[in-house]
Design an enzyme around this catalytic site. Structure first.
Site, PDB file in Angstrom:
ATOM      1  N   ASP A 172       0.849  -1.190   0.000  1.00  0.00           N
ATOM      2  CA  ASP A 172       0.000   0.000   0.000  1.00  0.00           C
ATOM      3  C   ASP A 172       0.887   1.243   0.000  1.00  0.00           C
ATOM      4  O   ASP A 172       2.047   1.198   0.421  1.00  0.00           O
ATOM      5  CB  ASP A 172      -0.907   0.015   1.228  1.00  0.00           C
ATOM      6  CG  ASP A 172      -1.919   1.150   1.159  1.00  0.00           C
ATOM      7  OD1 ASP A 172      -2.728   1.154   0.221  1.00  0.00           O
ATOM      8  OD2 ASP A 172      -1.882   2.047   2.016  1.00  0.00           O
ATOM      9  N   SER A 173       0.327   2.368  -0.457  1.00  0.00           N
ATOM     10  CA  SER A 173       1.092   3.613  -0.458  1.00  0.00           C
ATOM     11  C   SER A 173       1.334   4.127   0.961  1.00  0.00           C
ATOM     12  O   SER A 173       2.220   4.932   1.187  1.00  0.00           O
ATOM     13  CB  SER A 173       0.351   4.675  -1.269  1.00  0.00           C
ATOM     14  OG  SER A 173      -0.937   4.870  -0.727  1.00  0.00           O
ATOM     15  N   GLY A 225      -2.127   9.477  -4.369  1.00  0.00           N
ATOM     16  CA  GLY A 225      -3.340   9.943  -5.049  1.00  0.00           C
ATOM     17  C   GLY A 225      -3.235  11.296  -5.723  1.00  0.00           C
ATOM     18  O   GLY A 225      -4.107  11.668  -6.504  1.00  0.00           O
ATOM     19  N   CYS A 241      -3.555  -0.669  -2.589  1.00  0.00           N
ATOM     20  CA  CYS A 241      -3.792   0.750  -2.894  1.00  0.00           C
ATOM     21  C   CYS A 241      -4.550   0.882  -4.217  1.00  0.00           C
ATOM     22  O   CYS A 241      -4.110   0.367  -5.246  1.00  0.00           O
ATOM     23  CB  CYS A 241      -2.444   1.448  -2.993  1.00  0.00           C
ATOM     24  SG  CYS A 241      -2.511   3.136  -3.586  1.00  0.00           S
ATOM     25  N   ASN A 242      -5.672   1.577  -4.199  1.00  0.00           N
ATOM     26  CA  ASN A 242      -6.456   1.754  -5.420  1.00  0.00           C
ATOM     27  C   ASN A 242      -5.698   2.548  -6.476  1.00  0.00           C
ATOM     28  O   ASN A 242      -5.786   2.247  -7.670  1.00  0.00           O
ATOM     29  CB  ASN A 242      -7.755   2.500  -5.110  1.00  0.00           C
ATOM     30  CG  ASN A 242      -8.765   1.636  -4.401  1.00  0.00           C
ATOM     31  OD1 ASN A 242      -9.641   1.065  -5.022  1.00  0.00           O
ATOM     32  ND2 ASN A 242      -8.632   1.513  -3.088  1.00  0.00           N
ATOM     33  N   THR A 243      -4.958   3.565  -6.027  1.00  0.00           N
ATOM     34  CA  THR A 243      -4.217   4.392  -6.982  1.00  0.00           C
ATOM     35  C   THR A 243      -3.161   3.547  -7.691  1.00  0.00           C
ATOM     36  O   THR A 243      -3.024   3.604  -8.920  1.00  0.00           O
ATOM     37  CB  THR A 243      -3.569   5.591  -6.258  1.00  0.00           C
ATOM     38  OG1 THR A 243      -4.585   6.302  -5.544  1.00  0.00           O
ATOM     39  CG2 THR A 243      -2.908   6.521  -7.239  1.00  0.00           C
ATOM     40  N   GLU A 288      -6.381  10.573   8.385  1.00  0.00           N
ATOM     41  CA  GLU A 288      -5.052  10.400   8.982  1.00  0.00           C
ATOM     42  C   GLU A 288      -4.849  11.357  10.159  1.00  0.00           C
ATOM     43  O   GLU A 288      -4.033  11.104  11.043  1.00  0.00           O
ATOM     44  CB  GLU A 288      -3.961  10.598   7.922  1.00  0.00           C
ATOM     45  CG  GLU A 288      -4.100   9.596   6.796  1.00  0.00           C
ATOM     46  CD  GLU A 288      -2.797   9.088   6.231  1.00  0.00           C
ATOM     47  OE1 GLU A 288      -1.784   9.787   6.370  1.00  0.00           O
ATOM     48  OE2 GLU A 288      -2.797   7.996   5.632  1.00  0.00           O
ATOM     49  N   CYS A 335     -10.982   3.739  -2.321  1.00  0.00           N
ATOM     50  CA  CYS A 335      -9.746   4.166  -1.646  1.00  0.00           C
ATOM     51  C   CYS A 335      -9.730   3.445  -0.304  1.00  0.00           C
ATOM     52  O   CYS A 335     -10.751   3.393   0.389  1.00  0.00           O
ATOM     53  CB  CYS A 335      -9.740   5.677  -1.451  1.00  0.00           C
ATOM     54  SG  CYS A 335      -8.418   6.262  -0.358  1.00  0.00           S
ATOM     55  N   THR A 336      -8.595   2.874   0.037  1.00  0.00           N
ATOM     56  CA  THR A 336      -8.532   1.982   1.209  1.00  0.00           C
ATOM     57  C   THR A 336      -8.794   2.685   2.542  1.00  0.00           C
ATOM     58  O   THR A 336      -9.063   2.025   3.542  1.00  0.00           O
ATOM     59  CB  THR A 336      -7.141   1.308   1.297  1.00  0.00           C
ATOM     60  OG1 THR A 336      -6.156   2.336   1.209  1.00  0.00           O
ATOM     61  CG2 THR A 336      -6.973   0.304   0.197  1.00  0.00           C
ATOM     62  N   HIS A 337      -8.687   4.013   2.556  1.00  0.00           N
ATOM     63  CA  HIS A 337      -8.982   4.720   3.813  1.00  0.00           C
ATOM     64  C   HIS A 337     -10.483   4.795   4.090  1.00  0.00           C
ATOM     65  O   HIS A 337     -10.893   4.913   5.245  1.00  0.00           O
ATOM     66  CB  HIS A 337      -8.458   6.160   3.757  1.00  0.00           C
ATOM     67  CG  HIS A 337      -6.989   6.299   4.036  1.00  0.00           C
ATOM     68  ND1 HIS A 337      -6.041   5.819   3.202  1.00  0.00           N
ATOM     69  CD2 HIS A 337      -6.324   6.874   5.076  1.00  0.00           C
ATOM     70  CE1 HIS A 337      -4.837   6.100   3.695  1.00  0.00           C
ATOM     71  NE2 HIS A 337      -4.983   6.734   4.826  1.00  0.00           N
TER      72      HIS A 337
END
Lengths: 264, 264
Positions: free
Chosen positions: A9-10, A42, A72-74, A157, A188-190
């Site tokens: 993941d980023s 992103g 990560c989706n991006t 975050e 988006c994973t968040h």
């Protein structure tokens, strides 16, 4: 032999995918790599996203993994093919876009219901979701919209997950989709961390977290014993696999994420 | 010969410093390097900030500059000495922290007035402002507080500079300092773009943008003809120097910044 699954993941968002993987892929161990030295992806260019993603994938490959999940989706949107080329054909590489599309389509209350992908700006720019929806179900794109929500990640975050300012920001992004309800895909994973806020902001919509579908597809690819209904199944009480944590900049891991580094 | 001034920033925020430099340093030319491939610095570790800053400084040195302005507060706080070591003693390197401290002290309405530094989390963690205040005026630190405002930069880059959500966020950060007014120092290059919102949120406070003081000190170091009161002086109507723009990731330059790339 215990399966070892690499999760890239980023930053820390991939923890939501890791949580699902631990529930579904019974007995597997995990190596999580968060590229906190370069987060966020992103807002970066495709070239940067590809370079950084390939570098991280190459690092993970050195840890003797049996599959690589691009959480990560991006990165999934821009860098899946470059990652596959870099790691070679023998290692399964699973992104989150296609499983997310399948989960969203499965949740459709009726064929012509609106579909909305919520994601970073880079993911929206990539066109990866429209391509994947069209590939999975030709013609469905006429019902598809995408909405970039760039301020949600910094707010999450910051730990503002129950803050009225985050709710107001969410309303700013999704308020316009208040007409006919449909399926909103958290791209988006968040975002799963504030899934209940999305549900409150979009009455009647089905809000889909793709993580469980990702985990199911990983278990299938690796022929792992699969926990079918992890939310209700007693087998989730069994001991879950180990996690090796790895961050490119440990000091940059946001405080709120530390509480989640040992998901239950 | 025309002086060439290098301006290094982690992204686009340094444009506020560049604007002041163009007004004060009459006739100089500029090379601006924004490290948009790695922005933001404000959430990174000291080691990362130093590595990235030194790499950028070395790039700028190749462009035949007569001075290097480290416009980014985070880089000035953590990386000024490593940059000086990397570029060698013959090139003047000017950060924004010390000039900012001098500007704040000059604006104090009375010696015991509160001082508040508004900055990124990394800048606050560095302790650079308390050190600089103490060095400039021993004992003044008893009146000093620092407030990290991590969500302001993403909101400004989103173009929400007159959005009620930004105002509410600002209130969240500075509302607690509503008692005795004093001097608030804008310790992040993005903040001058919303200076009027700070002034509205902190009635009675003097809000200081350090950029003009930075520009004055650069002009002095280079013995350049200096425009003393650029806001009112007719000489600002004279032609201003050229700017060479340089970004490590051009695609990551936020839309709002493009409008400011040719400051007046």
């Amino acid at each position: 032999m215990t399966a070892r699954i690499g999760v890239f993941d980023s930053g820390v968002g991939g923890i939501t995918v890791l949580e699902a993987l631990r529930k579904v892929c019974a007995g597997a161990d995990f190596v999580y790599l968060g590229d906190t030295a370069h987060v966020p992806y992103g807002t970066k260019s495709p070239e940067q996203i590809r370079t950084l993603s390939v570098a991280c994938a190459k690092q993970l490959v050195t840890r003797d993994i049996d599959a690589l999940v691009v959480a990560c989706n991006t990165a999934s949107s821009w860098a899946l093919e470059p990652i596959r080329e870099a790691v070679g054909p023998s290692l399964p590489v699973i992104g989150v876009v296609e499983p997310g599309v399948r989960a969203a389509l499965a949740a459709l209350p009726r064929p012509e219901a609106p579909l909305l992908v919520l994601a970073t700006r880079a993911t929206v720019c990539s066109g990866a979701y429209p391509r994947a929806f069209e590939a999975e179900q030709p013609g469905v794109n006429q019902y598809l919209k995408e909405q970039a929500c760039p301020l949600l990640v910094p707010m999450i975050e910051e730990g503002w997950t129950d803050h009225p300012i985050l709710e107001a920001t969410l309303k700013e992004y999704v308020g316009r989709y208040s007409g006919q309800p449909g399926v909103a895909l958290l791209g988006c994973t968040h975002y799963p961390w504030i899934q209940s806020l999305f549900e409150r902001a979009m009455p009647g919509w089905v809000v889909v977290n793709p993580a469980l579908q990702v985990a199911r597809e990983v278990a299938e690819r690796l022929s792992l014993p699969k926990v079918e209904n992890p939310e209700t199944n007693a087998s989730t009480l069994l001991p879950q696999g180990n996690i090796e944590w790895w961050f490119t900049d440990l000091d940059a891991v946001p405080q709120f994420a530390f509480d989640r580094l040992t998901p239950g």
